[in-house]
Structures are given as structure tokens and as C-alpha cells.
Design a protein around this motif. Sequence first.
Motif, short mmCIF file in Angstrom:
data_model
loop_
_atom_site.label_atom_id
_atom_site.label_comp_id
_atom_site.label_asym_id
_atom_site.label_seq_id
_atom_site.Cartn_x
_atom_site.Cartn_y
_atom_site.Cartn_z
N GLU A 103 0.84 -1.20 0.00
CA GLU A 103 0.00 0.00 0.00
C GLU A 103 0.87 1.24 0.00
O GLU A 103 1.84 1.35 0.76
CB GLU A 103 -0.90 -0.01 1.23
CG GLU A 103 -1.90 1.13 1.28
CD GLU A 103 -2.82 1.05 2.48
OE1 GLU A 103 -3.80 1.81 2.52
OE2 GLU A 103 -2.58 0.20 3.37
N THR B 162 -5.75 -2.51 12.00
CA THR B 162 -6.52 -1.44 11.35
C THR B 162 -6.97 -0.39 12.36
O THR B 162 -6.89 0.82 12.10
CB THR B 162 -7.74 -2.05 10.62
OG1 THR B 162 -7.27 -2.94 9.61
CG2 THR B 162 -8.58 -0.95 9.98
N ASN C 299 -5.55 0.36 15.17
CA ASN C 299 -4.36 1.14 15.54
C ASN C 299 -4.06 2.20 14.50
O ASN C 299 -3.67 3.33 14.84
CB ASN C 299 -3.17 0.21 15.72
CG ASN C 299 -2.90 -0.10 17.18
OD1 ASN C 299 -3.09 0.74 18.06
ND2 ASN C 299 -2.46 -1.32 17.45
N THR C 300 -4.21 1.86 13.24
CA THR C 300 -3.98 2.83 12.16
C THR C 300 -4.97 3.99 12.27
O THR C 300 -4.60 5.16 12.12
CB THR C 300 -4.10 2.15 10.79
OG1 THR C 300 -3.11 1.12 10.69
CG2 THR C 300 -3.89 3.15 9.66
N TRP C 301 -6.23 3.65 12.50
CA TRP C 301 -7.26 4.69 12.64
C TRP C 301 -6.96 5.60 13.84
O TRP C 301 -7.18 6.80 13.78
CB TRP C 301 -8.63 4.04 12.81
CG TRP C 301 -9.15 3.40 11.56
CD1 TRP C 301 -8.62 3.48 10.31
CD2 TRP C 301 -10.30 2.57 11.46
NE1 TRP C 301 -9.37 2.75 9.42
CE2 TRP C 301 -10.41 2.17 10.09
CE3 TRP C 301 -11.25 2.10 12.36
CZ2 TRP C 301 -11.44 1.35 9.65
CZ3 TRP C 301 -12.27 1.28 11.91
CH2 TRP C 301 -12.37 0.91 10.57
N ARG C 302 -6.49 5.02 14.92
CA ARG C 302 -6.16 5.81 16.12
C ARG C 302 -5.03 6.80 15.83
O ARG C 302 -5.05 7.94 16.28
CB ARG C 302 -5.75 4.89 17.28
CG ARG C 302 -6.89 4.12 17.89
CD ARG C 302 -6.43 3.30 19.06
NE ARG C 302 -6.09 4.14 20.20
CZ ARG C 302 -5.55 3.67 21.32
NH1 ARG C 302 -5.24 2.39 21.43
NH2 ARG C 302 -5.29 4.48 22.32
N LYS C 303 -4.05 6.35 15.08
CA LYS C 303 -2.93 7.24 14.74
C LYS C 303 -3.40 8.39 13.84
O LYS C 303 -2.92 9.52 13.95
CB LYS C 303 -1.82 6.45 14.05
CG LYS C 303 -1.10 5.47 14.98
CD LYS C 303 -0.10 4.62 14.21
CE LYS C 303 0.57 3.59 15.13
NZ LYS C 303 1.49 2.70 14.38
N GLN C 304 -4.34 8.07 12.94
CA GLN C 304 -4.86 9.07 12.03
C GLN C 304 -5.74 10.10 12.76
O GLN C 304 -5.80 11.26 12.39
CB GLN C 304 -5.65 8.41 10.90
CG GLN C 304 -4.78 7.58 9.96
CD GLN C 304 -5.60 6.75 9.00
OE1 GLN C 304 -6.81 6.57 9.17
NE2 GLN C 304 -4.95 6.20 7.97
N ASP C 305 -6.42 9.65 13.82
CA ASP C 305 -7.30 10.54 14.60
C ASP C 305 -7.21 10.16 16.07
O ASP C 305 -8.00 9.35 16.57
CB ASP C 305 -8.74 10.42 14.09
CG ASP C 305 -9.66 11.45 14.75
OD1 ASP C 305 -9.22 12.14 15.70
OD2 ASP C 305 -10.82 11.55 14.32
N LYS D 238 -12.53 -2.09 3.69
CA LYS D 238 -11.62 -1.45 4.63
C LYS D 238 -10.71 -2.46 5.33
O LYS D 238 -11.07 -3.61 5.53
CB LYS D 238 -12.43 -0.68 5.68
CG LYS D 238 -13.37 0.37 5.11
CD LYS D 238 -12.62 1.42 4.31
CE LYS D 238 -13.57 2.48 3.78
NZ LYS D 238 -12.87 3.48 2.93
N LYS E 101 0.47 5.73 -0.25
CA LYS E 101 -0.45 6.72 0.31
C LYS E 101 -1.77 6.76 -0.45
O LYS E 101 -2.85 6.83 0.17
CB LYS E 101 0.21 8.12 0.29
CG LYS E 101 -0.66 9.20 0.90
CD LYS E 101 0.02 10.56 0.85
CE LYS E 101 -0.87 11.65 1.43
NZ LYS E 101 -0.23 12.99 1.39
N ASP E 102 -1.70 6.69 -1.76
CA ASP E 102 -2.91 6.88 -2.57
C ASP E 102 -3.31 5.68 -3.42
O ASP E 102 -4.28 5.76 -4.18
CB ASP E 102 -2.72 8.09 -3.50
CG ASP E 102 -2.43 9.36 -2.74
OD1 ASP E 102 -3.16 9.64 -1.76
OD2 ASP E 102 -1.47 10.07 -3.10
#
Length: 431
Positions: free
Chosen positions: A225, A324, A326-332, A247, A227-228
Motif C-alpha cells: 500500500e 486497522t 491502531n492505524t485509525w487511532r494514529k490518524q485521529d 476497509k 499513500k494513494d
Amino acid sequence: MILEKTIKRIELLHPKVIDLSLERLKTLLEKLDNPEKKLPPVIHVAGTNGKGSTISILRSIQSAAGRSSHVYTSPHLVDLTERFLIADKEVKATTLVKLLKQCEEANAGSAITFFEIITAAGFLAFSHFKADLLLLEVGLGGRFDATNVINNPILSIITPISLDHQRYLGNTLSKIAFEKAGILKDNKPAIIGKQYPEALEVIKSKAAETNSKLFVFERDWNISETKDAIKFEVDGDTRYFEKPSLKGAHQIHNSGIAIAAAHYMNKTFPIRNNAIDTGLKRVRWPARLQKINKGPLIDLLPDQVELWLDGGHNQDASLVIAETINTWRKQDPSLTFHLIFGSLNNRETESLLAPFAEIIDLVQTVAIPQQESTASPANTAKIALSLGFNAKPSTSLLSAIQAIISKSSGKRIILVYGSLYLAGSILEKNC
């Protein structure tokens, strides 16, 4: 109601829910004039995690290329008809009843499992209608699974293998991999997803016996993966595609398996990069990190609270879902996460919950509606407490949601997790 009555009657034909064998089904198929020999080209998919998602992505890609697919998957979430797509359309209940009755009459009261007889019904349906491909998911294991009466697939796929169904497949990864690798056929190619080393060695050994050419993740192809986009590498070539609508980081890998399958079938089923892009964007597969956007349950939620659903039911599924989150937590960092958890009593609750330690703020445990083998919410809550979770049992999904809402505030995600049966009960109530 007629379909439900038919299902109940068929379920009485064998005392065991699971009894892995090919002979009962072969006998029935002979009486039905061998519909399994009159099918479109078959892609046979085994593995522990990602089978259904991979099939859904591959079907979406082939649909974007203008091809139709029959599809057989399991289990269903709400209605048995979900398991059968005939040329991309869900089978009608009336059609399925006719097919099941035909199989039941041919079987003439002989012992046969429910999965075996619905597999026969699927083969009948798929032999009667035209499609370009049949995407066929293994129900359990592979070697003695009912779907393995198919002996001439154009391609086999083995998604990641982990410990699951040990009672039936063996208590080690090597034994389970041996069963899964049983779908490999003489001189037929296979796409192999990410594997633990011991599982991959078993698959390679079986491939040597069957002279199956393997296309192995990280050896022959790769997916990652950016960024885009997602980056697919094969045969010295690098291509970039749209990220899938499904997702989770694990869906990147499932997309890679599907793209690899499309790539290696390209001579027989040519496909353009834009069809792959379109297929990835359009793919849908319910109860796999699915956000619930409407319905009675959503009406209960205050602003800034989202309800998500996933049918994961083994440790490797928990690991990828936790990754996943954990990734969401880092993003927000302002987001908090809560878990409504329910599983069957044959699951190792500790291994399912442990990956979520320190990333979930509150756990409410529930029973799975209409499942005699559901795990006790009280016992599950005790296990969660022993792992350090703030956990309490709830009498229902509704009370679990209400408890979470009353004990927290701000931006929150509630994830319902632990069983496809639990996911199905929610989709049924919230549709």
C-alpha cells in the motif's frame, strides 16, 4: 417459509453437522447426472481468512471486464440464498427450494450433511445457467470438503492459513495446511497468499506431488500500500491500482491475491488495468469491517458515534482488525474504540480478544441470538477482565449499545465482533 421448512427437513438427514467426506456427495451427484462435470471454468478457493473477500474482489474485477460469474460461498449472514450467485445474481428462494427438493428426492433419505446437499444444489444451479466463471469457496478444510469433488479447476487459490477448526482439521498449522492444500490438482496452477513458513512448506510439498505450478506471495508476486494506491509487482513489472472499497490492511492483501489470479488467467480471460481499478472500487462484501449507515440501531446513536461490524472469529482475524484500529487511532487520536463481543463456545475467547488489549476502551459481551452453542456473556466477560479489559456482560445487543453510549462521550467507534453468526443477526435486525 417453504425454504425454512425445506432446510429443517434436510438438516435431519445426517446426525452430524460436520462429517468430512466426499463419497456421500459423489453418490448423490451421480444420481443427478453429475452436474459438477457441466460447469463453467472453476476457480477453487481455500484458506482460513480472506476466502470470501478474495472471491468478492475477483468477481467484481471480472464483472468490470464484462464477464459473469457463478459464486458459491459460506456461511450466509441472513438468508441461505446469499450463498449462491447465478451469473452475479442471488438465487431466488423459490428456485433454491426446487433445487433442494430435486436433490432431496434423488438422495432418497440416505445420510448426507446439510452442506453436502446444498453443494449439490449449487452445482445443479450452476450447470443449468450460463456464466463465464464459477468462483467456488471451500466450506471447511479442503481435502475432504464437499466442494473438492471438482477435479479440474482452471486455478486454485489458497488464502492465508491459521489455526481454526482444530477439532476437524488437526491441532497444528502443518496439519491444517495439509487439509487446505488438498484442493491442489494435477498440473493445475495455484495462487498462494501470505503464509506462515510451516504452512508454505506443506503447500509446496503437496504441489510437488500434483505437479502444480505455484505463484507465491513475495516470491512470484507482491502487493503493498502506498499513500494513494496499491502497488502490485509481478514478473518484473510494477502496476498501481485504486485502493479497494473494503476497509482494512488485510483487504490490500486479499486484493493482491485477486489481482494475481486475474494476471495469471490473463491469456484465457484478458483483463485491462482499468477493469481492475473499477472492480476494486465497486467491490462489496458485508460484515467485513462494514460501517452500518442506516437502520434502527443507527437511529439510537448520538452524533459522533459510528457502528461497525466484522465477522472475524479467529486470532489472525483479530490481529488484522486490531492493526486497522491502531492505524485509525494514529490518524485521529481523538477517537475511542469500544467492542461488543460475542462468539461460539468452541472458540478460544482469550486469543480472539488479546490482540485488542490497550486499544479498546470498553468491552460489552453478548450472546449470539438463536445459537445454542453461543458462548456465555458472563464467562466471556470474565475472560476479558482477566486480560485487563473494562468488560461487562449485556443481555442483548441493544443493552450493550446503550451501556457504551452512557459510559463514554466524544468521537467513538463501536465494533461488533467475534462471529459471522453475530454479524448476521445484526444485519437481519437492522435492515
